[in-house]
Design a protein around this motif. Structure first.
Motif, PDB file in Angstrom:
ATOM      1  N   UNK A 188       2.254   1.381   3.512  1.00  0.00           N
ATOM      2  CA  UNK A 188       3.821   0.692   3.603  1.00  0.00           C
ATOM      3  C   UNK A 188       4.923   2.017   3.734  1.00  0.00           C
ATOM      4  N   UNK A 189       4.048   2.574   2.592  1.00  0.00           N
ATOM      5  CA  UNK A 189       5.622   3.291   2.093  1.00  0.00           C
ATOM      6  C   UNK A 189       3.999   4.542   1.989  1.00  0.00           C
ATOM      7  N   UNK A 190       5.401   6.436   2.163  1.00  0.00           N
ATOM      8  CA  UNK A 190       4.818   7.427   2.051  1.00  0.00           C
ATOM      9  C   UNK A 190       5.392   8.416   0.484  1.00  0.00           C
ATOM     10  N   UNK A 191       4.877   8.436   0.157  1.00  0.00           N
ATOM     11  CA  UNK A 191       5.709   9.543  -1.113  1.00  0.00           C
ATOM     12  C   UNK A 191       4.970  11.090  -1.048  1.00  0.00           C
ATOM     13  N   UNK A 192       6.442  11.674  -1.039  1.00  0.00           N
ATOM     14  CA  UNK A 192       6.077  13.086  -0.916  1.00  0.00           C
ATOM     15  C   UNK A 192       6.433  13.853  -2.297  1.00  0.00           C
ATOM     16  N   UNK A 193       5.602  15.017  -2.451  1.00  0.00           N
ATOM     17  CA  UNK A 193       6.469  15.742  -3.491  1.00  0.00           C
ATOM     18  C   UNK A 193       5.866  17.180  -3.690  1.00  0.00           C
ATOM     19  N   UNK A 194       6.037  18.341  -4.837  1.00  0.00           N
ATOM     20  CA  UNK A 194       5.202  19.286  -5.243  1.00  0.00           C
ATOM     21  C   UNK A 194       5.444  20.619  -4.407  1.00  0.00           C
TER      22      UNK A 194
ATOM     23  N   UNK B 293       1.016  -1.053  -0.009  1.00  0.00           N
ATOM     24  CA  UNK B 293       0.029   0.042   0.008  1.00  0.00           C
ATOM     25  C   UNK B 293       1.048   1.131   0.221  1.00  0.00           C
ATOM     26  N   UNK B 294       0.754   2.574  -0.889  1.00  0.00           N
ATOM     27  CA  UNK B 294       2.100   2.706  -1.426  1.00  0.00           C
ATOM     28  C   UNK B 294       0.923   4.712  -1.103  1.00  0.00           C
ATOM     29  N   UNK B 295       0.675   5.523  -0.267  1.00  0.00           N
ATOM     30  CA  UNK B 295       0.125   7.051  -0.529  1.00  0.00           C
ATOM     31  C   UNK B 295       1.443   8.140  -1.387  1.00  0.00           C
ATOM     32  N   UNK B 296       0.794   8.591  -2.226  1.00  0.00           N
ATOM     33  CA  UNK B 296       1.778   9.905  -2.876  1.00  0.00           C
ATOM     34  C   UNK B 296       0.903  10.520  -2.830  1.00  0.00           C
ATOM     35  N   UNK B 297       1.524  12.062  -2.526  1.00  0.00           N
ATOM     36  CA  UNK B 297       0.671  13.016  -2.919  1.00  0.00           C
ATOM     37  C   UNK B 297       1.732  14.635  -2.536  1.00  0.00           C
ATOM     38  N   UNK B 298       2.156  15.005  -2.817  1.00  0.00           N
ATOM     39  CA  UNK B 298      -0.120  16.259  -3.143  1.00  0.00           C
ATOM     40  C   UNK B 298       0.256  17.211  -4.408  1.00  0.00           C
ATOM     41  N   UNK B 299       1.482  16.974  -5.193  1.00  0.00           N
ATOM     42  CA  UNK B 299       1.092  17.561  -6.180  1.00  0.00           C
ATOM     43  C   UNK B 299       0.467  16.973  -7.778  1.00  0.00           C
ATOM     44  N   UNK B 300      -0.236  17.688  -8.466  1.00  0.00           N
ATOM     45  CA  UNK B 300      -1.129  16.851  -9.144  1.00  0.00           C
ATOM     46  C   UNK B 300      -1.736  17.932 -10.361  1.00  0.00           C
ATOM     47  N   UNK B 301      -1.874  17.602 -11.499  1.00  0.00           N
ATOM     48  CA  UNK B 301      -2.237  18.091 -12.692  1.00  0.00           C
ATOM     49  C   UNK B 301      -2.478  17.517 -14.139  1.00  0.00           C
ATOM     50  N   UNK B 302      -3.028  18.407 -14.960  1.00  0.00           N
ATOM     51  CA  UNK B 302      -2.764  17.464 -16.297  1.00  0.00           C
ATOM     52  C   UNK B 302      -1.590  18.614 -17.305  1.00  0.00           C
ATOM     53  N   UNK B 303      -0.875  18.113 -17.904  1.00  0.00           N
ATOM     54  CA  UNK B 303       0.498  18.096 -18.894  1.00  0.00           C
ATOM     55  C   UNK B 303      -0.323  18.686 -19.921  1.00  0.00           C
ATOM     56  N   UNK B 304      -0.858  19.759 -20.688  1.00  0.00           N
ATOM     57  CA  UNK B 304      -0.887  19.941 -21.942  1.00  0.00           C
ATOM     58  C   UNK B 304       0.377  20.636 -22.437  1.00  0.00           C
ATOM     59  N   UNK B 305       0.548  19.439 -23.794  1.00  0.00           N
ATOM     60  CA  UNK B 305       2.871  19.313 -24.531  1.00  0.00           C
ATOM     61  C   UNK B 305       1.912  19.589 -26.025  1.00  0.00           C
TER      62      UNK B 305
ATOM     63  N   UNK C 177      10.465  11.687  -0.030  1.00  0.00           N
ATOM     64  CA  UNK C 177      10.898  13.166  -0.567  1.00  0.00           C
ATOM     65  C   UNK C 177      11.331  13.219  -1.628  1.00  0.00           C
ATOM     66  N   UNK C 178      10.522  13.612  -2.964  1.00  0.00           N
ATOM     67  CA  UNK C 178      10.758  13.529  -4.643  1.00  0.00           C
ATOM     68  C   UNK C 178      10.318  15.530  -4.614  1.00  0.00           C
ATOM     69  N   UNK C 179      12.351  15.899  -5.115  1.00  0.00           N
ATOM     70  CA  UNK C 179      12.368  17.164  -5.249  1.00  0.00           C
ATOM     71  C   UNK C 179      12.050  17.465  -6.637  1.00  0.00           C
ATOM     72  N   UNK C 180      12.394  18.104  -6.735  1.00  0.00           N
ATOM     73  CA  UNK C 180      12.448  18.692  -8.856  1.00  0.00           C
ATOM     74  C   UNK C 180      13.169  19.804  -8.995  1.00  0.00           C
TER      75      UNK C 180
ATOM     76  N   UNK D 117      13.967  10.158   3.005  1.00  0.00           N
ATOM     77  CA  UNK D 117      14.852   9.265   1.761  1.00  0.00           C
ATOM     78  C   UNK D 117      14.830  10.934   0.262  1.00  0.00           C
ATOM     79  N   UNK D 118      15.318  11.146  -0.032  1.00  0.00           N
ATOM     80  CA  UNK D 118      14.654  11.883  -0.890  1.00  0.00           C
ATOM     81  C   UNK D 118      15.894  11.787  -1.740  1.00  0.00           C
ATOM     82  N   UNK D 119      15.260  12.838  -3.409  1.00  0.00           N
ATOM     83  CA  UNK D 119      16.571  13.072  -4.691  1.00  0.00           C
ATOM     84  C   UNK D 119      15.851  14.225  -5.058  1.00  0.00           C
TER      85      UNK D 119
END
Length: 366
Positions: free
Chosen positions: A296-302, A74-86, A336-339, A364-366
């Motif tokens: 079981x895992x939390x992924x945080x970005x945005x 079970x993986x929980x992911x947040x918190x940025x989401x959008x629609x990419x227009x290419x 923690x997902x960075x950009x 952990x982070x990238x």
């Protein structure tokens, strides 16, 4: 604390080994093998043939990345989401009546001239970049200016998005097959693609490809994004909103020319007037959903989306984020997902308040 120290040591070790590969490409193989053996990392990697510095750096990281001791269900992911227009960046800017001038970077875009200058600045380098468009009215002025271009039709979707299509272009729901929608016709001057966007949504979408995983996604999810998401991605009702957040991705191809500028590499320039993700508006929804979902895992970005916000809001949300992370049970790892970021003060605050905080033993982070 021990787990946190272990994660930090692994990160610094990876950086040190990567620098060794990068700065000493001609280091004798025997020395590298001895180093690898002393670190107990298993057999030293032996890449076939000559390897670039980037390849050596990648090899150093690959040697330190190991499979997790337990499998996540079970993986929980947040918190940025959008629609990419290419869409084509050069064609869009031409539709806006812009000509290539002097390239110049702008940390925040305030006008269409800023957009043109930043776009050609990065196009000339073949580099990717993402910028916040600060002024809502100016953003919509770009939409309306493009709508007056004779060979293009511009549609406002929920007052948030600009869609560039050819005249009388019918909708095709069967192509492409990779999570996007496209409008096209035989007379298309512009074409655009709708894709799942935002790091959290993209990571959740990737996890959802594994049918054994249950995936929770919290972010500002509008109707178009909800339609594009995999059926295996669960979005709590509190994350659903009436409108989508759209990011415009202006692509250019390798060798594409505009005025004096020629792109050495294919890449993209992204901009948006995205207030929901910029304020991390779904952070509280995300944290409140964890107790019921039991991940079981939390992924945080945005966090990078806050660059367009005031310093006061940045400080406030970072403090709230630290508190939220500390409330997650210690046995659940947090990634923690960075950009890409340009605000050094914000990046420094993230490093010191979140990565350096003694509130989270396994981060952990990238």
């Amino acid at each position: 604390m021990a787990l946190w120290r272990g994660s930090a040591c692994a990160g610094f070790l990876a950086l040190a080994v990567g620098c060794l590969f990068l700065l000493e490409p001609e280091l004798p193989g025997s020395a590298l093998r001895s180093l690898w053996s002393s670190l107990r990392l298993g057999p030293a990697p032996v890449p076939p043939g000559p390897v670039s510095p980037e390849g050596r750096l990648a090899a150093a990281w690959d040697a330190l990345i190991v499979q997790p001791a337990r499998r996540w269900r079970r993986v929980a992911v947040g918190v940025n989401a959008c629609v990419d227009v290419v869409l084509s960046g050069v064609k869009l800017l031409q539709a806006l009546g812009l000509s290539p001038g002097n390239g110049r970077d702008h940390a925040i875009l305030h006008s269409k001239n800023d957009l043109e200058e930043a776009f050609v600045h990065f196009m000339g380098k073949g580099a990717a970049a993402e910028r916040f468009f600060s002024d809502k009215e100016s953003f919509h002025d770009i939409v309306h200016a493009a709508s007056e271009f004779p060979d293009a039709q511009v549609c406002l979707l929920h007052q948030r998005c600009i869609d560039i299509v050819g005249k009388e272009a019918p909708f095709s729901s069967t192509w492409p097959q990779d999570g996007g929608d496209r409008w096209k016709s035989s007379s298309t001057v512009f074409s655009f693609l709708h894709y799942v966007g935002g790091n959290a949504a993209l990571i959740g979408q990737k996890f959802a490809a594994n049918s054994d995983l249950k995936v929770l996604l919290c972010g500002p999810v509008g109707p178009k994004l909800h339609e594009l998401l995999d059926d295996n991605v669960f979005v709590p009702p509190e994350s659903l909103q009436e409108v989508d957040e759209f990011h415009l991705i202006l692509e250019y191809q390798a060798g594409e020319e505009w005025g004096p500028y020629k792109a050495p590499h294919a890449n993209r320039f992204i901009f948006s007037h995205d207030l929901s993700n910029g304020a991390m508006s779904m952070l509280e929804v995300f944290v409140s959903s964890l107790e019921e979902f039991q991940p079981d895992l939390v992924v945080l970005s945005g966090l990078h989306m806050m660059e367009g916000q005031s310093k006061e809001l940045q400080r406030k949300r970072l403090l709230e984020l630290v508190t939220s992370i500390s409330d997650i049970p210690a046995g659940i790892p947090v990634h923690l997902e960075l950009a890409s970021m340009t605000d050094r003060e914000l990046m420094s605050s993230i490093v010191h308040q979140i990565l350096g905080a003694d509130t989270r033993p396994a981060l952990g982070s990238y």
